[in-house]
Design a protein around this motif. Structure first.
Motif, PDB file in Angstrom:
ATOM      1  N   ALA B 239      18.649  12.015  39.172  1.00 19.46           N
ATOM      2  CA  ALA B 239      18.328  12.677  37.959  1.00 19.46           C
ATOM      3  C   ALA B 239      17.751  14.072  38.667  1.00 19.46           C
ATOM      4  O   ALA B 239      16.504  14.122  38.641  1.00 19.46           O
ATOM      5  CB  ALA B 239      17.344  11.886  37.030  1.00 19.46           C
ATOM      6  N   GLU B 241      16.757  16.536  37.055  1.00 21.16           N
ATOM      7  CA  GLU B 241      15.724  16.963  36.087  1.00 21.16           C
ATOM      8  C   GLU B 241      14.334  16.561  36.585  1.00 21.16           C
ATOM      9  O   GLU B 241      13.363  17.291  36.288  1.00 21.16           O
ATOM     10  CB  GLU B 241      15.873  16.677  34.695  1.00 21.16           C
ATOM     11  CG  GLU B 241      16.015  15.045  34.382  1.00 21.16           C
ATOM     12  CD  GLU B 241      17.674  14.874  34.522  1.00 21.16           C
ATOM     13  OE1 GLU B 241      18.251  15.179  35.563  1.00 21.16           O
ATOM     14  OE2 GLU B 241      17.800  13.808  33.819  1.00 21.16           O
ATOM     15  N   ASN B 242      14.093  15.422  37.319  1.00 23.08           N
ATOM     16  CA  ASN B 242      12.822  15.049  37.867  1.00 23.08           C
ATOM     17  C   ASN B 242      12.372  15.338  38.982  1.00 23.08           C
ATOM     18  O   ASN B 242      11.178  15.272  39.463  1.00 23.08           O
ATOM     19  CB  ASN B 242      13.004  13.204  37.852  1.00 23.08           C
ATOM     20  CG  ASN B 242      13.241  12.620  36.475  1.00 23.08           C
ATOM     21  OD1 ASN B 242      14.055  12.038  36.486  1.00 23.08           O
ATOM     22  ND2 ASN B 242      12.509  13.120  35.457  1.00 23.08           N
ATOM     23  N   ALA B 291      26.097  28.230  34.029  1.00 23.40           N
ATOM     24  CA  ALA B 291      25.605  27.382  32.668  1.00 23.40           C
ATOM     25  C   ALA B 291      25.774  25.882  33.232  1.00 23.40           C
ATOM     26  O   ALA B 291      25.092  25.003  32.949  1.00 23.40           O
ATOM     27  CB  ALA B 291      26.405  27.639  31.646  1.00 23.40           C
ATOM     28  N   ASP B 294      23.189  25.101  35.911  1.00 28.15           N
ATOM     29  CA  ASP B 294      21.637  24.826  35.238  1.00 28.15           C
ATOM     30  C   ASP B 294      21.792  23.693  34.283  1.00 28.15           C
ATOM     31  O   ASP B 294      20.791  23.071  34.615  1.00 28.15           O
ATOM     32  CB  ASP B 294      21.516  26.137  34.721  1.00 28.15           C
ATOM     33  CG  ASP B 294      21.421  27.387  35.454  1.00 28.15           C
ATOM     34  OD1 ASP B 294      21.127  27.144  36.768  1.00 28.15           O
ATOM     35  OD2 ASP B 294      21.204  28.569  35.045  1.00 28.15           O
ATOM     36  N   GLY B 295      22.771  23.520  33.599  1.00 25.71           N
ATOM     37  CA  GLY B 295      22.779  22.666  32.534  1.00 25.71           C
ATOM     38  C   GLY B 295      23.039  21.234  33.048  1.00 25.71           C
ATOM     39  O   GLY B 295      22.048  20.149  32.597  1.00 25.71           O
ATOM     40  N   TYR B 298      20.640  20.958  36.747  1.00 28.70           N
ATOM     41  CA  TYR B 298      19.256  21.631  36.652  1.00 28.70           C
ATOM     42  C   TYR B 298      18.985  22.653  38.005  1.00 28.70           C
ATOM     43  O   TYR B 298      18.062  22.737  38.720  1.00 28.70           O
ATOM     44  CB  TYR B 298      18.154  20.783  36.573  1.00 28.70           C
ATOM     45  CG  TYR B 298      18.216  20.010  35.551  1.00 28.70           C
ATOM     46  CD1 TYR B 298      17.021  20.523  34.436  1.00 28.70           C
ATOM     47  CD2 TYR B 298      19.021  18.959  35.054  1.00 28.70           C
ATOM     48  CE1 TYR B 298      16.973  19.880  33.186  1.00 28.70           C
ATOM     49  CE2 TYR B 298      18.924  18.296  33.747  1.00 28.70           C
ATOM     50  CZ  TYR B 298      18.167  18.954  32.770  1.00 28.70           C
ATOM     51  OH  TYR B 298      18.023  18.309  31.767  1.00 28.70           O
ATOM     52  N   GLU B 359      30.350  17.700  28.962  1.00 29.55           N
ATOM     53  CA  GLU B 359      30.132  18.163  27.662  1.00 29.55           C
ATOM     54  C   GLU B 359      29.889  19.644  27.583  1.00 29.55           C
ATOM     55  O   GLU B 359      30.410  20.358  26.600  1.00 29.55           O
ATOM     56  CB  GLU B 359      28.541  17.267  27.629  1.00 29.55           C
ATOM     57  CG  GLU B 359      28.469  17.325  25.891  1.00 29.55           C
ATOM     58  CD  GLU B 359      27.255  16.367  25.742  1.00 29.55           C
ATOM     59  OE1 GLU B 359      26.947  15.439  26.535  1.00 29.55           O
ATOM     60  OE2 GLU B 359      26.701  16.601  24.510  1.00 29.55           O
ATOM     61  N   ILE B 360      29.324  20.061  28.768  1.00 31.38           N
ATOM     62  CA  ILE B 360      29.294  21.594  28.673  1.00 31.38           C
ATOM     63  C   ILE B 360      30.577  22.336  28.644  1.00 31.38           C
ATOM     64  O   ILE B 360      30.728  23.395  27.998  1.00 31.38           O
ATOM     65  CB  ILE B 360      28.269  22.067  29.881  1.00 31.38           C
ATOM     66  CG1 ILE B 360      26.890  21.343  29.739  1.00 31.38           C
ATOM     67  CG2 ILE B 360      28.091  23.591  29.907  1.00 31.38           C
ATOM     68  CD1 ILE B 360      26.041  21.525  31.165  1.00 31.38           C
ATOM     69  N   ALA B 363      32.262  22.443  25.553  1.00 31.22           N
ATOM     70  CA  ALA B 363      31.779  23.393  24.660  1.00 31.22           C
ATOM     71  C   ALA B 363      32.197  24.730  25.040  1.00 31.22           C
ATOM     72  O   ALA B 363      32.820  25.541  24.188  1.00 31.22           O
ATOM     73  CB  ALA B 363      30.099  22.988  24.591  1.00 31.22           C
ATOM     74  N   ARG B 366      36.085  25.088  24.039  1.00 31.52           N
ATOM     75  CA  ARG B 366      36.277  24.905  22.559  1.00 31.52           C
ATOM     76  C   ARG B 366      36.019  26.473  22.141  1.00 31.52           C
ATOM     77  O   ARG B 366      36.689  26.935  21.194  1.00 31.52           O
ATOM     78  CB  ARG B 366      35.041  23.956  21.875  1.00 31.52           C
ATOM     79  CG  ARG B 366      35.474  23.640  20.436  1.00 31.52           C
ATOM     80  CD  ARG B 366      34.726  22.169  20.332  1.00 31.52           C
ATOM     81  NE  ARG B 366      33.259  22.277  20.564  1.00 31.52           N
ATOM     82  CZ  ARG B 366      32.778  21.493  21.341  1.00 31.52           C
ATOM     83  NH1 ARG B 366      33.344  20.459  21.777  1.00 31.52           N
ATOM     84  NH2 ARG B 366      31.583  21.604  21.628  1.00 31.52           N
ATOM     85  N   ILE B 374      36.927  14.229  25.005  1.00 31.86           N
ATOM     86  CA  ILE B 374      36.131  13.610  25.972  1.00 31.86           C
ATOM     87  C   ILE B 374      36.429  12.103  26.173  1.00 31.86           C
ATOM     88  O   ILE B 374      36.362  11.481  25.113  1.00 31.86           O
ATOM     89  CB  ILE B 374      34.527  13.875  26.090  1.00 31.86           C
ATOM     90  CG1 ILE B 374      34.349  15.229  26.433  1.00 31.86           C
ATOM     91  CG2 ILE B 374      33.694  12.816  26.989  1.00 31.86           C
ATOM     92  CD1 ILE B 374      32.908  15.664  26.373  1.00 31.86           C
TER      93      ILE B 374
END
Lengths: 273, 491
Positions: B239, B241-242, B291, B294-295, B298, B359-360, B363, B366, B374
Motif C-alpha cells: 500500500a 499510500e501508507n 496520473a 500518482d493515482g 502515490y 480504473e484510471i 476513465a 472513456r 473492467i
C-alpha cells in the motif's frame, strides 16, 4: 390517527436516499467519470461537501451514484424474490398437503438451508462478477423467504368462511388465491419487502466489498469502503462516508418496515387505539 | 531488602538484555505471496527466488542490488578469443548444507539438468546457447557455446541457474539444500518459512542467526503488522499510500528501489481493432502516465516509453512518442475508421498497480471514446485465460524479469506481436558480444516496439521496503526477485 414515529424517521431517511438516487439520474454535483488525481483526498469543504476520494472524485456524487446502484440491485433482487416466491407460496397453499406442495416447500427449504451470502459469492465467482449476477444471487435467496411467508399466511385464510363461500360459488383455487387471498396478505408482503430490501442493500455492499458486485466505473458503496481501507488513517472521511451511507439507509429502511408493520397490522392497531 | 531489590534489578536487566539479544540475531521478514515450492530451478514463481536466492542457493555468478553481476561460486573465469568457451574456476572448500562437497560435477549436473530436453526450468532460454558443459578438474568447469553470447555471465546469475546437488534435488521443492549462507530449517505452509545461519559457509558468514519469512497479502493487514512491529522488514509493501506515515515515524525506515518491472497496458495485437497500429497509437496517446503513477502508486514509479528499465545504461527515453494527447488520440481513432471509439475488455490481475491503474486507464480511455469493460481476475484465472488463453483485449501487468525485451520476438507470447524485423534483430543481438554493438541493437529494438505502439508503456514499478530503523544491508533495488539477507544486520 397518528403515524408511528419509527415510520416518520425511517421514511425520512429512506426518502432522502431515494431522492438522492433519483436526482443522480439527471444531475450530480460533479461527474464521477472524470478523475482529478491532483485534488484527491480533500476533506469536506464548500466545494466538495463530503470531500474527495483517492482518485479526486467528489464523494457526494459518488454516494448519490452508489445509492442508485444499491437501490437498483436490491429492488430488482426483491422483485425476483417476490415475483417467484409469492406465486409459489400461493400455489403451495392452494394445493396444501399434495405432492406439489411438498416439492415446492422442500425445494425452498433447501435454498433456505444454505448461508445466503456464501452461495451468492459462489454464484458470482462462477458466473463472473457484476451487478447482474449480484442481482440474481441475492434474488434467489429472497425466493424462499416470500414463498414461506405467503404459504403460511395464505393457509390461515383457506379455512375462513369467506373463502368457503367463494369455493361454494364455484371459483377455482387459482382465482381464489389471486382475488381473495393475495389482497389479504399484501400488507405482510409490503412489510417483508422493506425488510428484504434493506437486507438486499447490505448483501450488495458485502458482495461489492469483496469485489464481486458492480464493477468500476459503476459506483458502489461496498467498493468505496474497500478502496478506503488502507486510507482510513490518512483520510478517514473516505471510509466514513460510504460506511455512514450504508448504516443510515439500512436503519431508515428497517425503521420504515417496523412503522409500516405497526400501521398495517390490524391486531397491533387495535391494541394501540 | 536492598539486596533483594538489587537482585531483582539485576535479574530484570539481564532478562531485558537477553530479550534484546535474541531479537537482534533473528529477523522477521514479510512479503506478499507465499512461494508454491522452494526449488528455483523448476518453478517460475517470483516468491521462490525471494526466499532462496543467495540465502540458500547460489550460482556461478550473482546479482548485486545495483544490478551488477559479480563472482559467486565461480571465483574467476576466462573467455576464449572467439567468445565460444568460458572456463570457470570454482571457490574451493564449498559444501552443501547436507555436508557433501560442491565441485565441478555438481555444476555440470545443474546446468545439464536445466537445459535438458525434459527440463522443467522456467527460463530454459537462458541456457539455449550452451553446447556443452565439461569438467576439467574438480574445481574447473568449461562451458562451450554454439554461438557467442554476450549475456552468458548475466544469465548464469539468475535464480533459475543456481547450483544444486544431484543427491538432494529430488526433495528441493520442500527441503532445499544449497551452498548459501543460510540453511533451510522449517516451512509451516500458509504461515512462515524459517532459515538459520550456515555455520560452515565458505564466504563471509551471515550476521543473523536466523530469519523467518511471513506472507501477508492484504494491504490492511500488512499495514497493521508493520505498525505493531510484528514483522521487522516488509519487502514489496503493498500500500504505497501508507509510506509517508512510516517515513514520519522514527521507528521505521522506508527504502524505495528500482525493479525490473516494466508495467504495461498490454494490447492483444492479434485481435481487431488492436491489429491496427493506429488504434494502438490512439490508446497510447489517451493515457496520462503521470496520473496513473500518482493515482495508483502515490507517486512512486518512473515513466517509461518502451519495454526497458530506465536505470539500465542502454535505456532510450521514448516517452515523448506516446505523450498524453487526447486530441491526437481521437484524430487517430477517426483515421483508423473508428470515429466513435470502440468497446473492449480490460482484464486486471490482483496487484494494486493493475486494479487501481485499470480504473484510471478506463476513465482516460472513456474520455476519447474507448469503452474498456473492467474484469477483475485472480492470478490463476489471469494466467489461464488471459496469459495462456489470449482471451483479452487489454490487460495490465508488470514484467519483472530483467532484460526481457526478447519476449517481443515471440509471436505466440500473450500480446501476440508478430514482427519478423524485430525477431531478426533479436537473433542478431543474442550472437553479438561487442558491448557497443549490443547497445546500438538494444536501442534499435526499443525504438522499434515503441514506434509500433505494441503496448501502452506505463511506468517502471518501484519496490518499497519498510524496515525497522537501524537495520542495515537490505537490498534497495530488485534487479531480480530476491530478499538477500546475507549482509543484513541489526544495529
Amino acid at each position: 390517527m397518528r403515524l408511528p414515529r419509527s415510520l416518520l424517521i425511517g421514511g425520512f431517511l429512506s426518502l432522502l436516499f431515494l431522492g438522492g438516487a433519483a436526482l443522480s439520474l439527471f444531475w450530480t454535483p460533479y461527474d464521477i467519470e472524470i478523475l482529478s488525481i491532483s485534488s484527491r483526498l480533500q476533506t469536506p469543504s464548500a466545494m466538495h461537501w463530503l470531500g474527495t476520494d483517492q482518485l479526486g472524485r467528489d464523494m457526494l456524487s459518488m454516494v448519490m451514484m452508489g445509492t442508485r446502484t444499491s437501490i437498483a440491485v436490491a429492488l430488482l433482487a426483491v422483485g425476483i424474490g417476490m415475483g417467484l416466491g409469492v406465486p409459489l407460496g400461493l400455489l403451495a397453499a392452494a394445493r396444501r398437503g399434495s405432492l406439489l406442495d411438498e416439492v415446492i416447500m422442500r425445494g425452498n427449504d433447501l435454498i433456505f438451508a444454505f448461508p445466503s451470502l456464501v452461495i451468492a459469492i459462489l454464484i458470482t465467482a462462477v458466473f463472473g462478477a457484476g451487478a447482474m449476477n449480484a442481482i440474481i444471487a441475492i434474488g434467489i435467496f429472497n425466493v424462499p423467504v416470500f414463498a414461506r411467508l405467503t404459504r403460511g399466511s395464505a393457509l390461515s385464510f383457506w379455512s375462513r368462511d369467506f373463502i368457503l363461500a367463494a369455493r361454494v360459488s364455484g371459483k377455482s383455487a387459482s382465482r381464489i388465491s389471486v382475488e381473495h387471498i393475495l389482497p389479504n396478505i399484501a400488507n405482510l408482503m409490503i412489510v417483508q419487502g422493506t425488510i428484504q430490501f434493506s437486507l438486499g442493500i447490505l448483501a450488495e455492499a458485502a458482495l461489492s466489498y469483496i469485489g464481486l458486485g458492480a464493477q468500476p466505473p459503476i459506483a458502489s458503496w461496498g467498493r468505496m469502503l474497500a478502496d478506503a481501507q488502507t486510507l482510513a488513517s490518512i483520510a478517514p472521511h473516505v471510509a466514513l462516508v460510504p460506511g455512514m451511507a450504508i448504516v443510515l439507509m439500512v436503519l431508515g429502511l428497517n425503521l420504515m418496515g417496523d412503522g409500516l408493520r405497526d400501521l398495517l397490522d390490524p391486531r397491533i392497531r387495535v391494541t394501540r387505539t | 531488602m536492598k539486596y533483594l531489590t538489587n537482585l531483582l534489578l539485576a535479574g530484570s536487566a539481564s532478562l531485558f538484555a537477553s530479550v534484546a539479544m535474541a531479537q537482534n540475531t533473528n529477523l522477521r521478514v514479510a512479503m506478499q505471496l507465499e512461494p508454491p515450492n522452494l526449488d528455483p530451478t523448476a518453478g517460475a514463481a517470483q516468491a521462490i527466488d525471494s526466499v532462496v536466492y543467495s540465502n540458500i542457493f547460489e550460482g556461478l555468478t550473482r546479482f548485486m542490488s545495483d544490478g551488477s553481476v559479480v563472482p559467486g561460486l565461480a571465483k574467476s573465469w576466462e573467455i576464449s578469443g572467439d567468445g565460444l568457451s568460458y572456463t570457470f574456476h570454482l571457490q574451493s572448500g564449498v559444501t552443501f548444507h547436507d555436508g557433501t562437497t560442491m565441485d565441478a560435477e555438481d555444476v555440470k549436473f545443474s546446468l545439464d539438468r536445466a537445459r535438458a530436453e525434459d527440463s522443467t526450468n522456467a527460463q530454459k532460454a537462458l541456457f539455449s546457447s550452451i553446447a556443452e558443459v565439461s569438467v576439467v578438474d574438480p574445481l574447473t568447469v568449461q562451458i562451450t557455446l554454439n554461438a557467442p553470447n554476450g549475456s552468458l555471465l548475466f544469465n548464469l546469475a539468475w535464480g533459475d541457474a543456481v547450483i544444486v546437488a544431484p543427491e538432494s534435488i529430488e526433495t528441493a521443492a520442500t527441503k532445499p539444500i544449497g551452498t548459501g549462507a543460510f540453511m533451510f530449517s522449517n516451512w509451516v505452509q500458509g504461515d512462515r518459512i524459517d532459515i538459520v545461519r550456515n555455520p560452515t559457509y565458505w564466504g563471509t558468514p551471515a550476521t543473523l542467526d536466523s530469519a523467518s519469512f511471513r506472507f501477508i497479502s492484504d494491504p490492511t493487514a500488512a499495514f497493521a503488522a508493520v505498525m505493531a512491529e510484528d514483522v521487522d522488514v516488509f519487502v514489496g509493501f503493498p500500500a504505497p499510500e501508507n509510506l509517508p506515515q512510516f517515513e514520519a515515524d522514527p521507528r521505521f525506515q522506508v527504502l524505495v528501489g528500482n525493479t525490473e518491472g516494466e508495467t504495461i497496458l498490454a494490447m492483444n495485437n492479434a485481435l481487431p481493432p488492436f491489429d491496427n497500429v493506429l488504434v494502438r497509437q490512439a490508446v497510447a496517446h489517451a493515457i496520462d502516465r503521470q496520473a496513473i503513477i500518482d493515482g495508483a502508486m502515490y507517486g512512486i514509479g518512473t515513466p517509461i516509453g518502451t519495454h526497458f528499465a530506465p536505470h539500465n545504461p542502454d535505456y532510450v527515453d521514448l516517452t515523448a512518442l506516446s505523450a498524453y494527447d487526447p486530441e491526437k488520440s481521437r484524430a487517430l481513432l477517426a483515421e483508423a475508421g473508428l470515429p466513435d471509439g470502440f468497446t473492449t475488455t480490460l482484464k486486471l490481475p490482483p496487484p494494486s498497480y493493475a486494479r487501481r491503474g485499470g480504473e484510471i486507464i478506463a476513465a482516460q480511455l472513456r474520455a476519447v471514446g474507448i469503452t474498456a469493460e473492467i474484469e477483475n481476475q485472480e492470478w490463476a484465472q489471469w494466467l489461464e485465460n488471459t496469459f495462456k488463453g489470449h482471451d483479452f483485449g487489454m490487460t495490465i501487468v508488470s514484467h519483472t524479469e530483467p532484460m526481457d525485451i526478447g519476449i517481443y520476438a515471440n509471436p505466440k507470447y500473450y500480446f501476440q506481436y508478430d514482427n519478423p524485423a524485430l525477431q531478426a534483430l533479436m537473433t542478431t543481438l543474442t550472437s553479438t558480444t561487442d558491448p557497443a554493438a549490443r547497445s546500438a541493437l538494444l536501442a534499435q529494438a526499443q525504438t522499434m516496439i515503441a514506434e509500433d505502439y505494441v503496448n501502452g508503456y506505463l511506468f517502471e514499478l518501484a519496490v518499497p521496503t519498510v524496515a525497522r530503523a537501524g537495520i542495515n544491508g537490505l537490498w534497495l533495488n530488485q534487479p531480480t526477485a530476491a530478499i538477500d539477507l546475507t549482509a543484513v544486520s541489526w544495529p
